[in-house]
Design a protein around this motif. Sequence first.
Motif, PDB file in Angstrom:
ATOM      1  N   VAL A 106       5.076  45.545 -34.242  1.00 20.49           N
ATOM      2  CA  VAL A 106       3.964  46.009 -33.634  1.00 20.49           C
ATOM      3  C   VAL A 106       2.903  45.079 -34.511  1.00 20.49           C
ATOM      4  N   VAL A 107       1.956  44.401 -33.911  1.00 18.45           N
ATOM      5  CA  VAL A 107       1.045  43.592 -34.425  1.00 18.45           C
ATOM      6  C   VAL A 107      -0.214  43.791 -33.735  1.00 18.45           C
ATOM      7  N   GLU A 108      -1.194  43.734 -34.472  1.00 15.42           N
ATOM      8  CA  GLU A 108      -2.712  43.573 -34.319  1.00 15.42           C
ATOM      9  C   GLU A 108      -3.061  42.024 -33.487  1.00 15.42           C
ATOM     10  N   GLY A 109      -3.531  42.339 -32.168  1.00 18.93           N
ATOM     11  CA  GLY A 109      -4.041  41.127 -31.387  1.00 18.93           C
ATOM     12  C   GLY A 109      -4.684  41.455 -30.506  1.00 18.93           C
ATOM     13  N   ASP A 110      -5.610  40.517 -29.699  1.00 17.98           N
ATOM     14  CA  ASP A 110      -6.541  40.680 -28.733  1.00 17.98           C
ATOM     15  C   ASP A 110      -6.138  39.915 -27.510  1.00 17.98           C
ATOM     16  N   VAL A 111      -6.122  40.302 -26.499  1.00 13.25           N
ATOM     17  CA  VAL A 111      -5.783  39.301 -25.072  1.00 13.25           C
ATOM     18  C   VAL A 111      -6.555  38.094 -25.048  1.00 13.25           C
ATOM     19  N   HIS A 112      -7.907  38.411 -25.437  1.00 12.90           N
ATOM     20  CA  HIS A 112      -8.756  37.138 -25.751  1.00 12.90           C
ATOM     21  C   HIS A 112      -8.638  36.188 -26.525  1.00 12.90           C
ATOM     22  N   ALA A 113      -7.632  36.132 -27.151  1.00  7.27           N
ATOM     23  CA  ALA A 113      -7.278  35.278 -28.570  1.00  7.27           C
ATOM     24  C   ALA A 113      -5.708  34.913 -28.316  1.00  7.27           C
ATOM     25  N   PRO A 114      -5.098  34.632 -27.181  1.00  6.14           N
ATOM     26  CA  PRO A 114      -3.715  34.355 -27.166  1.00  6.14           C
ATOM     27  C   PRO A 114      -2.948  33.670 -27.795  1.00  6.14           C
ATOM     28  N   GLN A 115      -3.737  32.487 -28.486  1.00  9.48           N
ATOM     29  CA  GLN A 115      -2.886  31.206 -29.321  1.00  9.48           C
ATOM     30  C   GLN A 115      -2.832  32.228 -30.551  1.00  9.48           C
ATOM     31  N   ALA A 116      -3.788  33.061 -31.126  1.00  9.74           N
ATOM     32  CA  ALA A 116      -3.588  33.765 -32.504  1.00  9.74           C
ATOM     33  C   ALA A 116      -2.313  34.804 -32.467  1.00  9.74           C
ATOM     34  N   LEU A 118       0.390  34.448 -30.620  1.00  4.45           N
ATOM     35  CA  LEU A 118       1.710  33.634 -30.518  1.00  4.45           C
ATOM     36  C   LEU A 118       1.902  32.948 -31.886  1.00  4.45           C
ATOM     37  N   ASP A 119       0.832  32.680 -32.645  1.00  3.50           N
ATOM     38  CA  ASP A 119       0.919  32.035 -34.032  1.00  3.50           C
ATOM     39  C   ASP A 119       0.898  33.019 -35.161  1.00  3.50           C
ATOM     40  N   HIS A 120       0.871  34.263 -34.698  1.00  2.00           N
ATOM     41  CA  HIS A 120       0.775  35.419 -35.939  1.00  2.00           C
ATOM     42  C   HIS A 120       2.077  34.980 -36.526  1.00  2.00           C
ATOM     43  N   PRO A 121       2.052  34.947 -38.017  1.00  2.00           N
ATOM     44  CA  PRO A 121       3.350  34.648 -38.644  1.00  2.00           C
ATOM     45  C   PRO A 121       4.519  35.804 -38.484  1.00  2.00           C
ATOM     46  N   ASP A 122       4.237  36.959 -38.369  1.00  2.00           N
ATOM     47  CA  ASP A 122       5.243  38.119 -37.995  1.00  2.00           C
ATOM     48  C   ASP A 122       5.904  37.700 -36.665  1.00  2.00           C
ATOM     49  N   VAL A 123       4.965  37.524 -35.688  1.00  2.00           N
ATOM     50  CA  VAL A 123       5.730  37.271 -34.324  1.00  2.00           C
ATOM     51  C   VAL A 123       6.555  35.795 -34.350  1.00  2.00           C
ATOM     52  N   ASP A 147     -13.603  35.197 -14.678  1.00  2.00           N
ATOM     53  CA  ASP A 147     -12.272  34.617 -14.038  1.00  2.00           C
ATOM     54  C   ASP A 147     -11.886  33.496 -14.838  1.00  2.00           C
ATOM     55  N   GLU A 148     -12.761  32.783 -15.362  1.00  2.00           N
ATOM     56  CA  GLU A 148     -12.128  31.403 -15.917  1.00  2.00           C
ATOM     57  C   GLU A 148     -11.873  31.940 -17.180  1.00  2.00           C
ATOM     58  N   GLU A 149     -12.034  32.995 -17.860  1.00  2.00           N
ATOM     59  CA  GLU A 149     -11.466  33.235 -19.243  1.00  2.00           C
ATOM     60  C   GLU A 149      -9.997  33.822 -18.970  1.00  2.00           C
ATOM     61  N   ALA A 150      -9.915  34.625 -17.922  1.00  2.00           N
ATOM     62  CA  ALA A 150      -8.688  35.132 -17.543  1.00  2.00           C
ATOM     63  C   ALA A 150      -7.684  33.902 -17.280  1.00  2.00           C
ATOM     64  N   ASN A 151      -8.183  33.106 -16.486  1.00  2.00           N
ATOM     65  CA  ASN A 151      -7.320  31.972 -16.377  1.00  2.00           C
ATOM     66  C   ASN A 151      -6.783  31.086 -17.577  1.00  2.00           C
ATOM     67  N   ARG A 152      -7.722  30.791 -18.540  1.00  2.00           N
ATOM     68  CA  ARG A 152      -7.479  30.301 -19.583  1.00  2.00           C
ATOM     69  C   ARG A 152      -6.406  30.846 -20.405  1.00  2.00           C
ATOM     70  N   ILE A 153      -6.453  32.378 -20.431  1.00  2.00           N
ATOM     71  CA  ILE A 153      -5.641  33.346 -21.363  1.00  2.00           C
ATOM     72  C   ILE A 153      -4.235  32.874 -20.772  1.00  2.00           C
ATOM     73  N   VAL A 154      -4.220  33.176 -19.456  1.00  2.00           N
ATOM     74  CA  VAL A 154      -2.858  33.054 -18.990  1.00  2.00           C
ATOM     75  C   VAL A 154      -2.028  31.600 -18.966  1.00  2.00           C
ATOM     76  N   ALA A 155      -3.219  30.445 -18.992  1.00  2.00           N
ATOM     77  CA  ALA A 155      -2.389  29.118 -19.072  1.00  2.00           C
ATOM     78  C   ALA A 155      -2.106  29.182 -20.755  1.00  2.00           C
ATOM     79  N   SER A 156      -2.676  29.711 -21.466  1.00  2.00           N
ATOM     80  CA  SER A 156      -2.727  29.292 -22.894  1.00  2.00           C
ATOM     81  C   SER A 156      -1.124  30.035 -23.332  1.00  2.00           C
ATOM     82  N   LEU A 157      -0.813  31.173 -22.788  1.00  3.46           N
ATOM     83  CA  LEU A 157       0.305  32.040 -22.922  1.00  3.46           C
ATOM     84  C   LEU A 157       1.540  31.013 -22.168  1.00  3.46           C
ATOM     85  N   ARG A 158       1.073  30.705 -21.101  1.00  4.40           N
ATOM     86  CA  ARG A 158       2.266  29.807 -20.338  1.00  4.40           C
ATOM     87  C   ARG A 158       2.723  28.529 -20.893  1.00  4.40           C
ATOM     88  N   GLU A 159       1.616  27.834 -21.736  1.00  6.83           N
ATOM     89  CA  GLU A 159       2.072  26.612 -22.594  1.00  6.83           C
ATOM     90  C   GLU A 159       3.242  26.566 -23.523  1.00  6.83           C
TER      91      GLU A 159
END
Length: 254
Positions: A106-116, A118-123, A147-159
């Motif tokens: 279980v980690v603290e994180g925010d969907v608005h910062a998807p890269q953070a 995935l880069d979390h050291p515990d993750v 809408d654009e931010e939602a698209n960017r979030i998904v794109a960041s995760l998909r990368e």
Amino acid sequence: MYDYYLGGKDNFAADRAAAQKIIDLAPDAPEKARANRAFLGRTVRYLAAQGIRQFVDIGAGLPTQENVHQVALAEHPDSRIVYVDNDPVVLTHARALLADNPNTLVVEGDVHAPQAILDHPDVQAHLDFDRPVATLLLAVLHFVQDDEEANRIVASLRERLVPGSHLVISHIYPGNHLAETIRAGARIYDTTTASLTGRSLTQIAGYFAGDMEVLEPGVVPVQAWRPVEKVGIDLVAPGILGAVGKVLRSRVRP
């Protein structure tokens, strides 16, 4: 509020009061919430059967009532699960509930910062992103207003997903709901959690466009995604749409 819709006990008086206002506007809200939870169970069970052993649930809420770890570990005891949330109360409860489960994190994180996330050291230590991962965004993207931010979030995760990985999304869909009803519901959420933004089938399908195969039956009401008993697909009534996409190839970063 979601826990209250599901009939849980992990909620506060303010949650119950706000949820009841939503139920007054949309009496089937608890039914839709239960359908979304059942969709989670069916998708995780399906992915586990396809060999997926790693799951990231972003905006997970409390890990109770047949959540990801319970379904995945029942299928394969070596599965590894990461729950991500930004609510300190949720994090405290979730960590207490899962303290004795080494396969869950279980980690603290925010969907608005998807890269953070995935880069979390515990993750990074818990999961191997060189192998397929299932990323779940269940009933969370509709709390991203832009809408654009939602698209960017998904794109960041998909990368970050290698071929064979999967993306699971469920999202509020207004259907033919009257505009004033939608605005009234949004105002209730504004005062309790975060603004709520419904999106069209085309917008939700767009999250899977490009290098992904959307698995049958496509983008449909969550209760119609591979149900145990056949359910008709109704895209007129408001509700929650869901879909599962499979990554076919890795994206090449610019």
